[in-house]
Design a protein around this motif. Sequence first.
Motif, PDB file in Angstrom:
ATOM      1  N   SER A  12      79.261 -25.140 -47.256  1.00  0.00           N
ATOM      2  CA  SER A  12      79.445 -23.911 -46.484  1.00  0.00           C
ATOM      3  C   SER A  12      78.455 -22.836 -46.923  1.00  0.00           C
ATOM      4  CB  SER A  12      80.886 -23.407 -46.643  1.00  0.00           C
ATOM      5  OG  SER A  12      81.054 -22.170 -45.986  1.00  0.00           O
ATOM      6  N   GLU A  13      78.281 -22.698 -48.229  1.00  0.00           N
ATOM      7  CA  GLU A  13      77.324 -21.705 -48.741  1.00  0.00           C
ATOM      8  C   GLU A  13      75.888 -22.091 -48.368  1.00  0.00           C
ATOM      9  OE1 GLU A  13      78.051 -18.794 -50.054  1.00  0.00           O
ATOM     10  OE2 GLU A  13      80.152 -19.326 -49.657  1.00  0.00           O
ATOM     11  N   ARG A  15      75.020 -23.781 -45.732  1.00  0.00           N
ATOM     12  CA  ARG A  15      74.903 -23.488 -44.304  1.00  0.00           C
ATOM     13  C   ARG A  15      74.606 -22.013 -44.068  1.00  0.00           C
ATOM     14  NH1 ARG A  15      76.703 -20.409 -40.021  1.00  0.00           N
ATOM     15  NH2 ARG A  15      78.733 -20.264 -41.070  1.00  0.00           N
ATOM     16  N   LYS A  16      75.277 -21.157 -44.802  1.00  0.00           N
ATOM     17  CA  LYS A  16      75.045 -19.712 -44.650  1.00  0.00           C
ATOM     18  C   LYS A  16      73.632 -19.324 -45.077  1.00  0.00           C
ATOM     19  CE  LYS A  16      79.884 -18.128 -45.066  1.00  0.00           C
ATOM     20  NZ  LYS A  16      80.549 -19.435 -44.961  1.00  0.00           N
ATOM     21  N   THR A  17      73.128 -19.963 -46.117  1.00  0.00           N
ATOM     22  CA  THR A  17      71.742 -19.700 -46.537  1.00  0.00           C
ATOM     23  C   THR A  17      70.771 -20.119 -45.444  1.00  0.00           C
ATOM     24  OG1 THR A  17      72.276 -19.995 -48.875  1.00  0.00           O
ATOM     25  CG2 THR A  17      69.964 -20.234 -48.252  1.00  0.00           C
ATOM     26  N   HIS A  19      71.369 -20.279 -42.362  1.00  0.00           N
ATOM     27  CA  HIS A  19      71.553 -19.351 -41.247  1.00  0.00           C
ATOM     28  C   HIS A  19      70.719 -18.081 -41.431  1.00  0.00           C
ATOM     29  CE1 HIS A  19      73.942 -17.850 -37.784  1.00  0.00           C
ATOM     30  NE2 HIS A  19      73.662 -16.673 -38.318  1.00  0.00           N
ATOM     31  N   GLN A  20      70.557 -17.662 -42.667  1.00  0.00           N
ATOM     32  CA  GLN A  20      69.844 -16.414 -42.947  1.00  0.00           C
ATOM     33  C   GLN A  20      68.332 -16.534 -42.790  1.00  0.00           C
ATOM     34  OE1 GLN A  20      71.924 -15.838 -46.883  1.00  0.00           O
ATOM     35  NE2 GLN A  20      71.921 -13.707 -46.200  1.00  0.00           N
ATOM     36  N   ILE A  86      78.346 -10.551 -39.443  1.00  0.00           N
ATOM     37  CA  ILE A  86      78.627 -11.481 -40.522  1.00  0.00           C
ATOM     38  C   ILE A  86      77.786 -11.155 -41.749  1.00  0.00           C
ATOM     39  CG2 ILE A  86      79.384 -13.368 -39.036  1.00  0.00           C
ATOM     40  CD1 ILE A  86      76.568 -14.454 -39.060  1.00  0.00           C
ATOM     41  N   HIS A  88      76.164 -13.238 -43.636  1.00  0.00           N
ATOM     42  CA  HIS A  88      74.979 -14.096 -43.715  1.00  0.00           C
ATOM     43  C   HIS A  88      74.101 -13.952 -42.469  1.00  0.00           C
ATOM     44  CE1 HIS A  88      78.404 -16.327 -42.043  1.00  0.00           C
ATOM     45  NE2 HIS A  88      77.522 -16.958 -41.273  1.00  0.00           N
ATOM     46  N   ASP A 102      72.072 -24.945 -38.120  1.00  0.00           N
ATOM     47  CA  ASP A 102      72.388 -24.758 -39.542  1.00  0.00           C
ATOM     48  C   ASP A 102      73.614 -25.574 -39.926  1.00  0.00           C
ATOM     49  OD1 ASP A 102      73.898 -23.112 -37.864  1.00  0.00           O
ATOM     50  OD2 ASP A 102      74.081 -21.503 -39.332  1.00  0.00           O
ATOM     51  N   ASP A 357      78.044 -18.131 -34.210  1.00  0.00           N
ATOM     52  CA  ASP A 357      77.935 -18.541 -35.613  1.00  0.00           C
ATOM     53  C   ASP A 357      78.728 -19.830 -35.775  1.00  0.00           C
ATOM     54  OD1 ASP A 357      77.239 -18.401 -38.350  1.00  0.00           O
ATOM     55  OD2 ASP A 357      79.169 -17.477 -38.827  1.00  0.00           O
ATOM     56  N   ASP A 360      82.396 -23.097 -40.042  1.00  0.00           N
ATOM     57  CA  ASP A 360      82.282 -23.941 -41.230  1.00  0.00           C
ATOM     58  C   ASP A 360      83.364 -25.006 -41.310  1.00  0.00           C
ATOM     59  OD1 ASP A 360      79.959 -22.886 -42.341  1.00  0.00           O
ATOM     60  OD2 ASP A 360      81.040 -21.251 -43.317  1.00  0.00           O
TER      61      ASP A 360
END
Length: 379
Positions: A12-13, A15-17, A19-20, A86, A88, A102, A357, A360
Amino acid sequence: MMLDIATVQKLSEFRKTLHQYPELSGQEEETAKRILDFFKDLNPDKTITGLGGHGLAFVFEGNEKGPTTLFRCELDGLPIKEENSISHFSTIPNKSHVCGHDGHMAILSGLGTYFSINKPKKGRIVLLFQPAEETGEGAEAVIKDPKFLEIQPDYAFALHNLPGYPLHQILLKQGAFAAASVGMSIHFKGRNSHSAHPEAGNSPAKALAKTIVALEALPQGMENFSLVTVVHAELGSIAFGTSPSTAVVRATLRAFENETRDLLVSYAEQLATQIADEYGLEISFDYVESFAATHNHPEAWKIGLDAAEELGLDIHHVGNPFRWSEDFGLFSSHTKTLLFGLGSGLDHPQLHEPNFDFPDELIETGVGMFVAIAKKLHY
């Protein structure tokens, strides 16, 4: 549970990276580096880089003979400004992962985590991170790359998250799943004149207007489903003292079969040429973003269906193909493929909307589906 809680959180983390830091089609260099870094401790038996551009493939080998199965996701983002609250949020101006690639990358990264611990018993499993899906160029570049011969698959599987359907629902269909499409540009050329004496020139204005109306009416004469959507038109330039000499109409042509799309293109060219002749104009055509229709093979479809049933997932059998296109369709011409949908939620923002978005919660579901598919072929 296919993955432990710590791994799910890590994905999940990750994926957020991703996304950024979205990158557009053909420019996914930093994204590829992040994927490569994630896999460095997963010890795949082979890593292929620079595949069809910035593509990556990670191979996990079994000890016994068996098929080669490819699982594929996409590296690229979109040229869309994100509008979200969000944490991210995209850090790259006017670029975003508002299609969910992502999340798809996180799913395949989770699959790599699983196979690093649970190596296949037979055959080979290939995890493909494909570039340039959004432009329709990536799959072709990968397949034409000589390095692809090293991983030529017997089966290929992919998923796409689909808003408007219940969260975690699996959407399946035999045969045509997603449409073939192509971006068509029609260029007219006439002759300039002073805007005080337009009769001395030959403006393509009337041809432009007639073409826009006639193009969108073309599918009415087609036996199979087809659609023409005019997406852009331009006449001359902003010069108030000059009548225009050029015009361009851009449209997306789509159908559920490659042959119907190609026939539609042929009819559109004939139509536009007739209009150009009527007004004494020169005409030319060019094409971009060509997507093959995505056809699910009966055997691959049955494997996906059995996997979803064994996992106890909600299954929706799709009646009609989706109108959107996916360049995974090109793999359909080379091997037994299955593209299935993964519901993103009934009220979730649609793909390509600026506030989309990826949920997750879908990461573990996607990993679970792919693992269940792999178990039928490699364990």
